[in-house]
Write an enzyme that holds these catalytic residues in place. Structure first.
Site, short mmCIF file in Angstrom:
data_model
loop_
_atom_site.label_atom_id
_atom_site.label_comp_id
_atom_site.label_asym_id
_atom_site.label_seq_id
_atom_site.Cartn_x
_atom_site.Cartn_y
_atom_site.Cartn_z
N LEU A 78 -3.35 15.76 -30.76
CA LEU A 78 -4.65 15.23 -30.23
C LEU A 78 -5.19 15.31 -28.84
O LEU A 78 -6.18 15.69 -28.40
CB LEU A 78 -4.59 13.45 -30.57
CG LEU A 78 -5.65 12.82 -30.00
CD1 LEU A 78 -6.98 13.04 -30.76
CD2 LEU A 78 -5.47 11.19 -30.16
N VAL A 79 -3.93 15.13 -27.73
CA VAL A 79 -4.12 15.44 -26.51
C VAL A 79 -4.51 16.76 -26.04
O VAL A 79 -4.76 17.14 -24.85
CB VAL A 79 -3.26 14.72 -25.61
CG1 VAL A 79 -3.24 13.23 -25.72
CG2 VAL A 79 -1.82 15.59 -25.82
N ALA A 184 -19.86 13.77 -28.14
CA ALA A 184 -20.22 14.23 -29.48
C ALA A 184 -20.01 15.64 -29.67
O ALA A 184 -19.68 16.23 -30.81
CB ALA A 184 -21.61 13.95 -29.76
N ARG A 194 -9.74 19.98 -37.01
CA ARG A 194 -8.64 19.19 -37.61
C ARG A 194 -9.05 18.72 -38.92
O ARG A 194 -8.02 17.98 -39.39
CB ARG A 194 -8.42 18.00 -36.55
CG ARG A 194 -8.12 18.54 -35.26
CD ARG A 194 -6.76 19.23 -35.24
NE ARG A 194 -6.25 19.62 -34.04
CZ ARG A 194 -5.14 20.07 -33.41
NH1 ARG A 194 -4.26 20.40 -34.60
NH2 ARG A 194 -4.75 20.48 -32.26
#
Length: 254
Positions: A78-79, A184, A194
């Site tokens: 994620l990071v 966004a 993902r």
């Protein structure tokens, strides 16, 4: 178990994007960009931006998520999404885990003998963590007291120093919690990568749930969001999952 909450988001997000876009394509001043900008015109601007691929106006809105019940395998992935994103994760350096929770992959959960082995490994990790914490605490406490620290300060500092290094035995399966914000445009990219069937299963579940949540509050903006294949050919080439019809149906009904 995965739990995702949409904590905050830019109010009237789609109208704000449309107003920013209107400024790009008209001679109006800032004070007038929202004038006569009703729902129909707002959606028209959003559609135009998507068709033109003009995505800079959508960076003006952001969404903040709270996530728990996920592994550090997931958050390591994620990071990597750094552009237009900010993260705050539960620290193993400052939080002592008396009994850490862990995520069991479905493939291991489905095989009894594999599940037993996995749980035993987790229990061993906790045992070693506890033992290392105690050993390190004693060593640091004695040294700090000898150096002149008060009893309370020595205990506090020794525990922090002990768990700082004992945490190295924790596995990737260790459950964690994280709060993060993405604009966004960053979300468009995140969902594209993902939500794909070829993404790792845990982050794919997270991405799909995040997309469901943002569609509830900004349906026009995220109408075409999802894996790359929902708006064209599969970008994975020879590595395609071969399920484009099922994927499009899934995200069309999300």
């Amino acid at each position: 178990m995965l739990k995702v909450s949409l904590l905050r988001y830019t109010q009237d997000a789609e109208k704000l994007i449309a107003a920013a876009a209107k400024l790009c394509y008209s001679s109006v001043g800032v004070a007038d960009i929202e004038e006569k900008l009703d729902d129909e015109k707002t959606q028209s601007f959003i559609e135009m931006l998507m068709e033109l691929g003009h995505e800079s106006p959508i960076e003006h809105v952001s969404f903040t998520f709270g996530v728990e019940g996920v592994s550090r395998v997931l958050t390591h992935q994620l990071v990597r999404h750094r552009i237009g994103a900010s993260y705050s994760q539960q620290s193993q350096r400052y939080v002592k885990l008396q009994q850490f929770d862990y995520i069991i992959p479905p493939s291991i959960e489905a095989i009894p003998e594999a599940k037993v082995m996995f749980i035993e490994a987790m229990e061993q990790d906790q045992k070693y963590y506890n033992e290392l914490t105690d050993i390190l605490f004693t060593k640091h406490y004695e040294r700090l007291r000898q150096a002149g620290s008060s009893e309370n300060k020595a205990r506090k500092d020794a525990e922090k120093m002990a768990i700082e290094d004992a945490r190295y035995v924790f596995p990737n399966a260790c459950e964690t919690k994280i709060v993060f914000t993405m604009n966004a445009r960053a979300l468009f990219n995140f969902f594209n990568k993902r939500c794909c069937n070829r993404a790792q299963w845990e982050i794919r579940e997270l991405a799909t749930e995040m997309l469901r949540l943002v569609k509830e509050v900004a349906p026009s903006l995220f109408k075409y969001s999802g894996p790359g294949c929902i708006n064209g050919q599969c970008p994975e080439g020879k590595m395609t999952c071969g399920k484009i019809k099922e994927v499009r149906e899934k995200f069309g009904n999300l």
